[in-house]
Design a protein around this motif. Sequence first.
Motif, short mmCIF file in Angstrom:
data_model
loop_
_atom_site.label_atom_id
_atom_site.label_comp_id
_atom_site.label_asym_id
_atom_site.label_seq_id
_atom_site.Cartn_x
_atom_site.Cartn_y
_atom_site.Cartn_z
N THR A 72 6.40 48.82 24.26
CA THR A 72 5.23 49.53 23.71
C THR A 72 4.77 50.64 24.64
OG1 THR A 72 3.67 47.92 24.66
CG2 THR A 72 4.47 47.49 22.42
N ARG A 73 4.87 50.43 25.95
CA ARG A 73 4.45 51.46 26.89
C ARG A 73 5.41 52.65 26.87
NH1 ARG A 73 3.06 46.52 30.98
NH2 ARG A 73 0.89 46.20 30.26
N THR A 74 6.68 52.37 26.70
CA THR A 74 7.65 53.45 26.57
C THR A 74 7.42 54.21 25.27
OG1 THR A 74 9.26 52.14 27.82
CG2 THR A 74 10.11 54.01 26.55
N TRP A 75 7.15 53.48 24.19
CA TRP A 75 6.84 54.10 22.90
C TRP A 75 5.66 55.06 23.03
CZ3 TRP A 75 2.02 53.17 20.59
CH2 TRP A 75 1.82 53.78 19.35
N GLU A 76 4.60 54.63 23.70
CA GLU A 76 3.42 55.48 23.86
C GLU A 76 3.79 56.78 24.57
OE1 GLU A 76 -1.04 54.62 25.46
OE2 GLU A 76 0.57 54.46 26.96
N SER A 77 4.59 56.67 25.61
CA SER A 77 4.99 57.85 26.36
C SER A 77 5.84 58.79 25.51
CB SER A 77 5.78 57.44 27.61
OG SER A 77 6.15 58.57 28.36
N ILE A 78 6.71 58.24 24.68
CA ILE A 78 7.54 59.05 23.79
C ILE A 78 6.69 59.83 22.80
CG2 ILE A 78 9.26 58.94 21.91
CD1 ILE A 78 10.48 56.52 23.35
N ARG A 79 5.62 59.23 22.29
CA ARG A 79 4.88 59.79 21.17
C ARG A 79 3.68 60.66 21.56
NH1 ARG A 79 6.53 60.94 17.05
NH2 ARG A 79 4.56 60.64 15.95
N TYR A 80 3.08 60.43 22.70
CA TYR A 80 1.72 60.90 22.97
C TYR A 80 1.59 62.42 22.93
CZ TYR A 80 -3.00 60.45 24.96
OH TYR A 80 -4.36 60.47 25.16
N THR B 244 -5.50 55.82 25.74
CA THR B 244 -4.30 55.02 25.54
C THR B 244 -4.29 54.50 24.12
OG1 THR B 244 -3.02 53.11 26.33
CG2 THR B 244 -5.43 52.90 26.35
N TRP B 245 -3.10 54.15 23.63
CA TRP B 245 -2.96 53.55 22.31
C TRP B 245 -2.55 52.09 22.39
CZ3 TRP B 245 0.87 57.87 20.35
CH2 TRP B 245 0.17 59.10 20.24
N ILE B 246 -2.44 51.56 23.60
CA ILE B 246 -1.98 50.18 23.75
C ILE B 246 -2.96 49.38 24.61
CG2 ILE B 246 0.46 50.70 23.39
CD1 ILE B 246 0.83 50.74 26.39
N SER B 247 -3.06 48.09 24.33
CA SER B 247 -3.99 47.21 25.03
C SER B 247 -3.50 46.93 26.44
CB SER B 247 -4.14 45.91 24.25
OG SER B 247 -2.87 45.27 24.12
N LYS B 248 -4.34 46.26 27.21
CA LYS B 248 -4.06 46.01 28.63
C LYS B 248 -2.71 45.33 28.84
CE LYS B 248 -5.99 43.78 32.74
NZ LYS B 248 -7.10 42.94 33.27
N SER B 249 -2.41 44.34 28.01
CA SER B 249 -1.14 43.62 28.16
C SER B 249 -0.01 44.25 27.37
CB SER B 249 -1.32 42.16 27.71
OG SER B 249 -2.21 41.49 28.58
N GLY B 250 -0.30 45.32 26.65
CA GLY B 250 0.75 46.04 25.93
C GLY B 250 1.19 45.37 24.65
N ARG B 251 0.33 44.48 24.10
CA ARG B 251 0.75 43.74 22.90
C ARG B 251 -0.08 44.04 21.66
NH1 ARG B 251 4.66 39.98 23.84
NH2 ARG B 251 5.16 39.63 26.04
#
Length: 436
Positions: free
Chosen positions: A358-366, A306-313
Amino acid sequence: MAEHQDQVPLTDIGVRDTGIDVIVVGAGFGGIACAIECKRKGHRVMILEKVHELKRLGDTLNLGVNAGRILARWGLHEKFWDISANPREIHIHDYLGGFIQVQKLPLPLFGAFAYNGHRALFHEILFEHAKSLGIEIRMGHQAVEYWEDETNGKAGVKIQTGETFDADVIVAADGVKSLARKFVIGYHDNPKPSGYAIYRAWFDAEEHGIMSDPLTDFLTIHGDQFHTWIGKDVHFIATSSHGGKVICFVITHKDDAVVDGDWSSPGKIEDVLDIVKDWDPRCAAVISKAPSCIDWKLLVHDPLPTWISKSGRVVLIGDAAHPFLPTSVQGASQAIEDGTTLAVALNLAGKNNVPLGTRTWESIRYQRVRDAQLLGETLRNKWHGAKPGDSGKSFELPKPEWLLAFDAEAHAYATYDGIARSIVEDGYRQPSLSGE
Protein backbone atom coordinates in the motif's frame (compact mmCIF):
# COMPACT_ATOMS: atom_id res chain seq x y z
CA MET A 1 2.74 3.64 -22.12
CA ALA A 2 0.12 2.37 -24.53
CA GLU A 3 2.63 0.91 -26.95
CA HIS A 4 3.91 -1.43 -24.21
CA GLN A 5 0.57 -2.74 -23.01
CA ASP A 6 1.03 -6.12 -24.73
CA GLN A 7 4.02 -6.67 -22.43
CA VAL A 8 1.83 -6.46 -19.32
CA PRO A 9 1.37 -9.86 -17.64
CA LEU A 10 -2.36 -9.90 -18.32
CA THR A 11 -3.86 -12.00 -15.56
CA ASP A 12 -7.41 -13.22 -15.38
CA ILE A 13 -9.74 -15.28 -13.23
CA GLY A 14 -7.97 -18.50 -12.29
CA VAL A 15 -4.74 -16.73 -11.35
CA ARG A 16 -2.99 -18.04 -8.24
CA ASP A 17 -4.77 -17.12 -4.99
CA THR A 18 -2.60 -14.63 -3.11
CA GLY A 19 -4.44 -15.24 0.13
CA ILE A 20 -4.90 -11.47 0.55
CA ASP A 21 -8.35 -10.54 1.84
CA VAL A 22 -9.60 -7.16 0.61
CA ILE A 23 -12.75 -5.35 1.71
CA VAL A 24 -13.80 -2.44 -0.49
CA VAL A 25 -16.13 0.09 1.13
CA GLY A 26 -18.17 1.81 -1.57
CA ALA A 27 -19.38 0.50 -4.92
CA GLY A 28 -18.70 3.58 -7.03
CA PHE A 29 -16.40 3.55 -10.04
CA GLY A 30 -13.19 3.40 -8.03
CA GLY A 31 -14.48 0.79 -5.60
CA ILE A 32 -15.83 -1.57 -8.23
CA ALA A 33 -12.75 -1.14 -10.42
CA CYS A 34 -10.54 -1.96 -7.46
CA ALA A 35 -12.59 -5.06 -6.67
CA ILE A 36 -12.53 -6.27 -10.28
CA GLU A 37 -8.77 -5.89 -10.60
CA CYS A 38 -8.22 -7.43 -7.15
CA LYS A 39 -10.17 -10.47 -8.31
CA ARG A 40 -8.09 -10.60 -11.50
CA LYS A 41 -4.91 -10.44 -9.45
CA GLY A 42 -5.86 -13.36 -7.20
CA HIS A 43 -7.05 -11.51 -4.10
CA ARG A 44 -10.20 -12.40 -2.16
CA VAL A 45 -12.45 -9.39 -2.32
CA MET A 46 -15.83 -8.25 -1.01
CA ILE A 47 -17.64 -4.92 -1.49
CA LEU A 48 -19.75 -3.21 1.19
CA GLU A 49 -22.15 -0.58 -0.19
CA LYS A 50 -24.39 1.61 1.96
CA VAL A 51 -27.36 1.94 -0.43
CA HIS A 52 -29.86 -0.92 -0.56
CA GLU A 53 -30.31 -0.82 -4.33
CA LEU A 54 -28.87 0.97 -7.32
CA LYS A 55 -30.85 3.86 -8.77
CA ARG A 56 -30.35 5.46 -12.15
CA LEU A 57 -29.17 8.83 -10.91
CA GLY A 58 -26.86 11.43 -12.40
CA ASP A 59 -26.14 12.39 -15.96
CA THR A 60 -23.09 12.56 -18.21
CA LEU A 61 -19.71 11.02 -17.39
CA ASN A 62 -16.48 10.84 -19.35
CA LEU A 63 -14.02 7.98 -19.03
CA GLY A 64 -10.74 8.94 -20.66
CA VAL A 65 -8.68 6.64 -22.85
CA ASN A 66 -6.39 5.98 -19.88
CA ALA A 67 -9.38 4.31 -18.19
CA GLY A 68 -10.69 2.99 -21.50
CA ARG A 69 -7.66 0.74 -22.05
CA ILE A 70 -8.31 -0.86 -18.65
CA LEU A 71 -12.00 -1.42 -19.42
CA ALA A 72 -11.12 -2.91 -22.81
CA ARG A 73 -8.67 -5.27 -21.12
CA TRP A 74 -11.59 -6.49 -19.01
CA GLY A 75 -13.54 -7.24 -22.19
CA LEU A 76 -16.01 -4.37 -21.75
CA HIS A 77 -15.27 -2.17 -24.78
CA GLU A 78 -18.36 -3.14 -26.77
CA LYS A 79 -20.71 -2.67 -23.83
CA PHE A 80 -19.40 0.81 -23.10
CA TRP A 81 -19.12 1.83 -26.75
CA ASP A 82 -22.68 0.79 -27.54
CA ILE A 83 -24.10 3.34 -25.07
CA SER A 84 -21.52 6.08 -25.53
CA ALA A 85 -21.93 9.42 -27.23
CA ASN A 86 -19.47 9.83 -30.07
CA PRO A 87 -19.01 13.50 -30.98
CA ARG A 88 -16.17 13.91 -33.44
CA GLU A 89 -15.28 17.44 -32.39
CA ILE A 90 -15.76 20.11 -29.72
CA HIS A 91 -17.16 23.46 -30.84
CA ILE A 92 -15.76 26.16 -28.56
CA HIS A 93 -17.50 29.58 -28.52
CA ASP A 94 -17.12 32.74 -26.49
CA TYR A 95 -20.15 33.62 -24.38
CA LEU A 96 -21.57 35.87 -27.12
CA GLY A 97 -21.43 32.99 -29.60
CA GLY A 98 -18.25 34.01 -31.38
CA PHE A 99 -16.15 31.20 -32.84
CA ILE A 100 -13.01 30.31 -30.86
CA GLN A 101 -11.94 26.86 -32.04
CA VAL A 102 -13.12 23.48 -33.32
CA GLN A 103 -11.19 20.71 -31.57
CA LYS A 104 -11.10 17.36 -33.31
CA LEU A 105 -11.70 14.27 -31.18
CA PRO A 106 -9.83 11.40 -32.82
CA LEU A 107 -10.63 7.88 -31.65
CA PRO A 108 -8.92 5.67 -30.88
CA LEU A 109 -6.33 7.92 -29.21
CA PHE A 110 -3.03 6.51 -27.96
CA GLY A 111 -4.35 3.05 -28.80
CA ALA A 112 -7.54 3.18 -26.72
CA PHE A 113 -11.09 4.57 -26.65
CA ALA A 114 -12.75 7.13 -24.41
CA TYR A 115 -16.38 6.67 -23.37
CA ASN A 116 -18.93 9.44 -22.86
CA GLY A 117 -22.38 8.55 -21.60
CA HIS A 118 -24.81 8.33 -18.73
CA ARG A 119 -23.10 7.80 -15.40
CA ALA A 120 -25.71 5.31 -14.16
CA LEU A 121 -25.57 3.16 -17.29
CA PHE A 122 -21.78 3.01 -17.19
CA HIS A 123 -21.87 2.15 -13.51
CA GLU A 124 -24.38 -0.63 -14.16
CA ILE A 125 -21.97 -2.27 -16.62
CA LEU A 126 -19.18 -2.34 -14.04
CA PHE A 127 -21.52 -3.49 -11.27
CA GLU A 128 -22.82 -6.41 -13.34
CA HIS A 129 -19.32 -7.32 -14.49
CA ALA A 130 -18.14 -7.49 -10.87
CA LYS A 131 -21.02 -9.81 -10.01
CA SER A 132 -20.29 -11.98 -13.05
CA LEU A 133 -16.78 -12.54 -11.69
CA GLY A 134 -18.21 -13.85 -8.44
CA ILE A 135 -17.40 -10.76 -6.38
CA GLU A 136 -19.65 -10.56 -3.34
CA ILE A 137 -21.41 -7.19 -3.10
CA ARG A 138 -23.29 -6.60 0.14
CA MET A 139 -25.84 -3.82 -0.26
CA GLY A 140 -27.28 -1.85 2.65
CA HIS A 141 -24.02 -2.11 4.61
CA GLN A 142 -23.03 1.37 5.81
CA ALA A 143 -19.61 1.72 7.41
CA VAL A 144 -19.66 3.54 10.73
CA GLU A 145 -16.19 2.79 12.12
CA TYR A 146 -12.74 1.68 10.98
CA TRP A 147 -9.91 0.02 12.91
CA GLU A 148 -6.62 -1.77 12.39
CA ASP A 149 -4.57 -4.16 14.50
CA GLU A 150 -0.90 -3.94 13.62
CA THR A 151 -0.04 -6.89 15.86
CA ASN A 152 -2.40 -9.27 14.08
CA GLY A 153 -1.91 -7.73 10.66
CA LYS A 154 -5.58 -6.97 10.14
CA ALA A 155 -7.87 -4.01 9.56
CA GLY A 156 -11.61 -3.88 9.98
CA VAL A 157 -14.82 -2.01 9.50
CA LYS A 158 -18.04 -1.93 11.51
CA ILE A 159 -21.39 -1.34 9.81
CA GLN A 160 -24.59 0.25 11.10
CA THR A 161 -25.96 -3.04 12.48
CA GLY A 162 -22.92 -3.50 14.70
CA GLU A 163 -21.54 -6.34 12.56
CA THR A 164 -17.80 -6.18 11.93
CA PHE A 165 -15.64 -7.39 9.07
CA ASP A 166 -11.87 -7.74 8.96
CA ALA A 167 -9.36 -8.20 6.17
CA ASP A 168 -5.72 -7.72 5.29
CA VAL A 169 -6.57 -4.36 3.77
CA ILE A 170 -9.65 -2.12 3.79
CA VAL A 171 -10.09 0.06 0.70
CA ALA A 172 -12.20 3.11 1.50
CA ALA A 173 -13.80 4.15 -1.78
CA ASP A 174 -16.56 6.02 0.03
CA GLY A 175 -16.53 9.36 -1.75
CA VAL A 176 -15.88 13.00 -1.10
CA LYS A 177 -17.37 12.83 2.41
CA SER A 178 -15.40 9.70 3.33
CA LEU A 179 -15.78 8.46 6.89
CA ALA A 180 -12.41 6.72 6.63
CA ARG A 181 -10.54 9.96 5.96
CA LYS A 182 -10.39 10.98 9.63
CA PHE A 183 -9.18 7.52 10.60
CA VAL A 184 -6.39 7.69 8.03
CA ILE A 185 -5.10 11.22 8.62
CA GLY A 186 -6.07 11.55 12.29
CA TYR A 187 -8.22 14.68 12.10
CA HIS A 188 -11.36 16.01 10.43
CA ASP A 189 -10.63 17.39 6.98
CA ASN A 190 -14.04 18.19 5.62
CA PRO A 191 -14.37 19.24 1.99
CA LYS A 192 -14.62 22.96 1.45
CA PRO A 193 -16.47 24.96 -1.19
CA SER A 194 -14.44 25.48 -4.35
CA GLY A 195 -16.20 28.78 -5.01
CA TYR A 196 -18.08 27.18 -7.91
CA ALA A 197 -21.18 25.11 -8.52
CA ILE A 198 -22.74 23.36 -11.49
CA TYR A 199 -26.29 23.26 -12.74
CA ARG A 200 -26.80 20.06 -14.75
CA ALA A 201 -29.64 18.45 -16.67
CA TRP A 202 -30.29 15.40 -18.88
CA PHE A 203 -33.44 15.11 -21.00
CA ASP A 204 -35.04 13.81 -24.20
CA ALA A 205 -34.50 16.06 -27.24
CA GLU A 206 -37.73 15.36 -29.13
CA GLU A 207 -40.01 15.31 -26.11
CA HIS A 208 -38.82 18.73 -24.96
CA GLY A 209 -38.71 20.56 -28.29
CA ILE A 210 -35.00 20.65 -29.04
CA MET A 211 -35.49 19.26 -32.55
CA SER A 212 -38.20 21.73 -33.55
CA ASP A 213 -36.51 24.95 -32.38
CA PRO A 214 -34.09 26.55 -34.89
CA LEU A 215 -32.05 27.86 -31.93
CA THR A 216 -31.47 24.36 -30.56
CA ASP A 217 -31.74 21.91 -33.47
CA PHE A 218 -27.98 22.20 -34.08
CA LEU A 219 -27.63 19.63 -31.29
CA THR A 220 -29.66 17.04 -33.19
CA ILE A 221 -29.29 17.35 -36.97
CA HIS A 222 -25.71 16.09 -37.31
CA GLY A 223 -25.56 13.28 -34.76
CA ASP A 224 -23.85 13.55 -31.40
CA GLN A 225 -22.64 17.07 -30.63
CA PHE A 226 -20.40 18.82 -28.08
CA HIS A 227 -20.58 22.62 -27.77
CA THR A 228 -19.16 24.85 -25.06
CA TRP A 229 -19.45 28.60 -24.40
CA ILE A 230 -16.82 30.20 -22.18
CA GLY A 231 -16.11 33.48 -20.41
CA LYS A 232 -17.34 35.79 -17.61
CA ASP A 233 -16.11 33.25 -15.01
CA VAL A 234 -18.57 30.67 -16.39
CA HIS A 235 -18.53 27.81 -18.85
CA PHE A 236 -21.62 26.22 -20.36
CA ILE A 237 -21.50 22.82 -22.09
CA ALA A 238 -24.35 21.40 -24.16
CA THR A 239 -24.04 17.92 -25.62
CA SER A 240 -26.22 15.41 -27.41
CA SER A 241 -25.97 11.62 -27.49
CA HIS A 242 -27.76 8.59 -28.93
CA GLY A 243 -27.63 10.15 -32.38
CA GLY A 244 -28.80 13.54 -31.15
CA LYS A 245 -31.81 12.18 -29.25
CA VAL A 246 -30.68 12.94 -25.68
CA ILE A 247 -29.49 16.33 -24.41
CA CYS A 248 -27.25 17.14 -21.48
CA PHE A 249 -26.11 20.52 -20.25
CA VAL A 250 -23.77 21.56 -17.45
CA ILE A 251 -22.96 25.12 -16.50
CA THR A 252 -20.20 25.93 -14.04
CA HIS A 253 -20.55 29.28 -12.29
CA LYS A 254 -19.43 31.18 -9.20
CA ASP A 255 -21.09 30.03 -5.98
CA ASP A 256 -19.70 30.77 -2.53
CA ALA A 257 -22.59 29.20 -0.61
CA VAL A 258 -21.65 27.21 2.48
CA VAL A 259 -22.44 23.54 1.94
CA ASP A 260 -24.38 22.28 4.91
CA GLY A 261 -25.45 18.69 4.39
CA ASP A 262 -26.04 17.49 0.84
CA TRP A 263 -24.00 19.19 -1.89
CA SER A 264 -26.52 18.16 -4.57
CA SER A 265 -30.11 19.40 -4.61
CA PRO A 266 -32.86 20.34 -7.09
CA GLY A 267 -32.10 23.59 -8.90
CA LYS A 268 -34.29 26.20 -10.58
CA ILE A 269 -34.21 26.68 -14.34
CA GLU A 270 -34.86 30.40 -13.89
CA ASP A 271 -31.62 30.68 -11.88
CA VAL A 272 -29.72 29.00 -14.70
CA LEU A 273 -31.27 31.30 -17.27
CA ASP A 274 -30.22 34.32 -15.22
CA ILE A 275 -26.56 33.33 -15.61
CA VAL A 276 -26.79 33.42 -19.43
CA LYS A 277 -29.21 36.33 -19.80
CA ASP A 278 -26.79 38.35 -21.97
CA TRP A 279 -25.18 35.35 -23.71
CA ASP A 280 -25.54 33.75 -27.12
CA PRO A 281 -29.33 33.11 -27.30
CA ARG A 282 -28.71 29.47 -28.13
CA CYS A 283 -27.62 28.92 -24.52
CA ALA A 284 -30.90 30.15 -23.01
CA ALA A 285 -32.84 28.24 -25.66
CA VAL A 286 -31.22 24.94 -24.67
CA ILE A 287 -31.56 25.59 -20.93
CA SER A 288 -35.23 26.59 -21.19
CA LYS A 289 -36.10 23.21 -22.72
CA ALA A 290 -34.93 21.25 -19.69
CA PRO A 291 -37.79 20.02 -17.46
CA SER A 292 -35.57 20.22 -14.34
CA CYS A 293 -31.97 20.52 -13.22
CA ILE A 294 -29.64 19.67 -10.36
CA ASP A 295 -27.67 22.24 -8.37
CA TRP A 296 -24.36 20.56 -7.56
CA LYS A 297 -21.86 22.39 -5.33
CA LEU A 298 -18.24 21.68 -6.23
CA LEU A 299 -16.25 20.71 -3.16
CA VAL A 300 -12.48 20.43 -2.96
CA HIS A 301 -9.79 19.26 -0.55
CA ASP A 302 -6.29 20.45 -0.16
CA PRO A 303 -4.03 17.47 -0.97
CA LEU A 304 -4.12 15.06 1.97
CA PRO A 305 -0.78 14.35 3.67
CA THR A 306 -1.33 10.63 3.10
CA TRP A 307 -3.89 8.19 1.71
CA ILE A 308 -2.97 5.28 3.97
CA SER A 309 -3.39 4.62 7.69
CA LYS A 310 -0.56 4.31 10.20
CA SER A 311 -0.24 0.55 9.74
CA GLY A 312 -0.81 0.75 5.99
CA ARG A 313 -3.96 -1.38 6.05
CA VAL A 314 -6.71 1.21 5.49
CA VAL A 315 -6.43 2.94 2.13
CA LEU A 316 -8.31 5.89 0.61
CA ILE A 317 -8.94 5.84 -3.16
CA GLY A 318 -10.87 7.96 -5.63
CA ASP A 319 -12.84 10.93 -4.32
CA ALA A 320 -12.17 9.85 -0.73
CA ALA A 321 -8.49 10.66 -1.35
CA HIS A 322 -8.51 13.28 -4.11
CA PRO A 323 -11.74 14.91 -5.42
CA PHE A 324 -11.50 16.28 -8.97
CA LEU A 325 -13.07 19.27 -10.64
CA PRO A 326 -15.26 18.37 -13.65
CA THR A 327 -12.97 20.36 -15.98
CA SER A 328 -10.26 17.76 -15.36
CA VAL A 329 -12.50 15.19 -17.07
CA GLN A 330 -10.51 12.67 -15.02
CA GLY A 331 -12.24 12.01 -11.68
CA ALA A 332 -13.64 8.57 -12.46
CA SER A 333 -10.67 7.68 -14.67
CA GLN A 334 -8.16 8.38 -11.90
CA ALA A 335 -10.28 6.38 -9.43
CA ILE A 336 -10.15 3.42 -11.84
CA GLU A 337 -6.38 3.86 -12.12
CA ASP A 338 -6.14 3.91 -8.31
CA GLY A 339 -7.94 0.58 -7.96
CA THR A 340 -6.03 -1.09 -10.78
CA THR A 341 -2.64 0.02 -9.42
CA LEU A 342 -3.48 -1.04 -5.86
CA ALA A 343 -4.43 -4.55 -6.99
CA VAL A 344 -1.08 -4.91 -8.79
CA ALA A 345 0.87 -3.55 -5.81
CA LEU A 346 -0.77 -6.01 -3.41
CA ASN A 347 -0.09 -8.87 -5.82
CA LEU A 348 3.60 -7.99 -6.04
CA ALA A 349 3.91 -7.37 -2.28
CA GLY A 350 2.30 -10.63 -1.20
CA LYS A 351 0.24 -11.39 1.89
CA ASN A 352 3.15 -10.94 4.31
CA ASN A 353 4.01 -7.47 3.00
CA VAL A 354 0.63 -5.75 2.56
CA PRO A 355 1.78 -2.47 4.21
CA LEU A 356 4.74 -2.30 1.84
CA GLY A 357 2.33 -2.82 -1.05
CA THR A 358 0.00 0.00 0.00
CA ARG A 359 2.87 2.40 0.72
CA THR A 360 4.43 1.68 -2.65
CA TRP A 361 1.02 2.16 -4.30
CA GLU A 362 0.68 5.58 -2.66
CA SER A 363 4.07 6.64 -3.96
CA ILE A 364 3.22 5.45 -7.48
CA ARG A 365 -0.06 7.39 -7.57
CA TYR A 366 0.37 10.56 -5.53
CA GLN A 367 2.13 13.00 -7.88
CA ARG A 368 0.29 11.77 -10.97
CA VAL A 369 -3.09 12.41 -9.37
CA ARG A 370 -2.09 15.92 -8.33
CA ASP A 371 -0.82 16.74 -11.82
CA ALA A 372 -4.16 15.61 -13.27
CA GLN A 373 -6.07 17.72 -10.73
CA LEU A 374 -4.09 20.84 -11.60
CA LEU A 375 -4.80 20.34 -15.29
CA GLY A 376 -8.52 20.75 -14.52
CA GLU A 377 -7.95 23.91 -12.50
CA THR A 378 -5.85 25.42 -15.28
CA LEU A 379 -8.48 24.71 -17.93
CA ARG A 380 -11.29 26.13 -15.79
CA ASN A 381 -9.35 29.36 -15.22
CA LYS A 382 -8.53 29.64 -18.92
CA TRP A 383 -12.13 29.07 -20.01
CA HIS A 384 -13.54 31.40 -17.39
CA GLY A 385 -11.20 34.19 -18.45
CA ALA A 386 -12.07 33.99 -22.16
CA LYS A 387 -13.18 37.20 -23.85
CA PRO A 388 -15.05 37.94 -27.09
CA GLY A 389 -12.58 37.84 -29.94
CA ASP A 390 -10.33 35.21 -28.39
CA SER A 391 -9.37 32.27 -30.58
CA GLY A 392 -6.89 29.47 -30.90
CA LYS A 393 -5.85 26.04 -29.69
CA SER A 394 -5.00 27.24 -26.18
CA PHE A 395 -8.71 26.92 -25.30
CA GLU A 396 -8.93 23.27 -26.34
CA LEU A 397 -9.59 20.50 -23.85
CA PRO A 398 -6.07 19.30 -23.00
CA LYS A 399 -5.21 15.76 -24.07
CA PRO A 400 -1.57 15.33 -23.08
CA GLU A 401 0.23 12.09 -23.80
CA TRP A 402 1.52 11.78 -20.21
CA LEU A 403 -2.09 11.63 -19.01
CA LEU A 404 -3.89 9.66 -21.69
CA ALA A 405 -1.27 7.28 -23.10
CA PHE A 406 -0.70 6.00 -19.58
CA ASP A 407 -1.28 2.33 -18.78
CA ALA A 408 -1.81 2.05 -15.02
CA GLU A 409 -1.33 -1.71 -14.91
CA ALA A 410 1.89 -1.68 -16.97
CA HIS A 411 3.23 1.29 -15.00
CA ALA A 412 2.62 -0.45 -11.67
CA TYR A 413 4.50 -3.55 -12.80
CA ALA A 414 7.35 -1.43 -14.17
CA THR A 415 7.87 0.82 -11.13
CA TYR A 416 6.90 -1.30 -8.13
CA ASP A 417 10.24 -2.98 -7.39
CA GLY A 418 12.33 0.18 -7.41
CA ILE A 419 9.95 2.15 -5.19
CA ALA A 420 9.38 -0.75 -2.79
CA ARG A 421 13.12 -1.28 -2.47
CA SER A 422 13.66 2.38 -1.54
CA ILE A 423 10.96 2.16 1.13
CA VAL A 424 12.57 -0.95 2.62
CA GLU A 425 16.03 0.60 2.59
CA ASP A 426 15.22 4.17 3.61
CA GLY A 427 11.94 3.80 5.50
CA TYR A 428 8.47 5.03 4.62
CA ARG A 429 7.88 8.77 4.37
CA GLN A 430 4.60 10.47 3.61
CA PRO A 431 4.52 11.67 -0.01
CA SER A 432 5.46 15.18 -1.06
CA LEU A 433 4.54 17.10 -4.17
CA SER A 434 7.03 18.59 -6.59
CA GLY A 435 6.64 22.29 -7.28
CA GLU A 436 4.21 23.01 -4.42
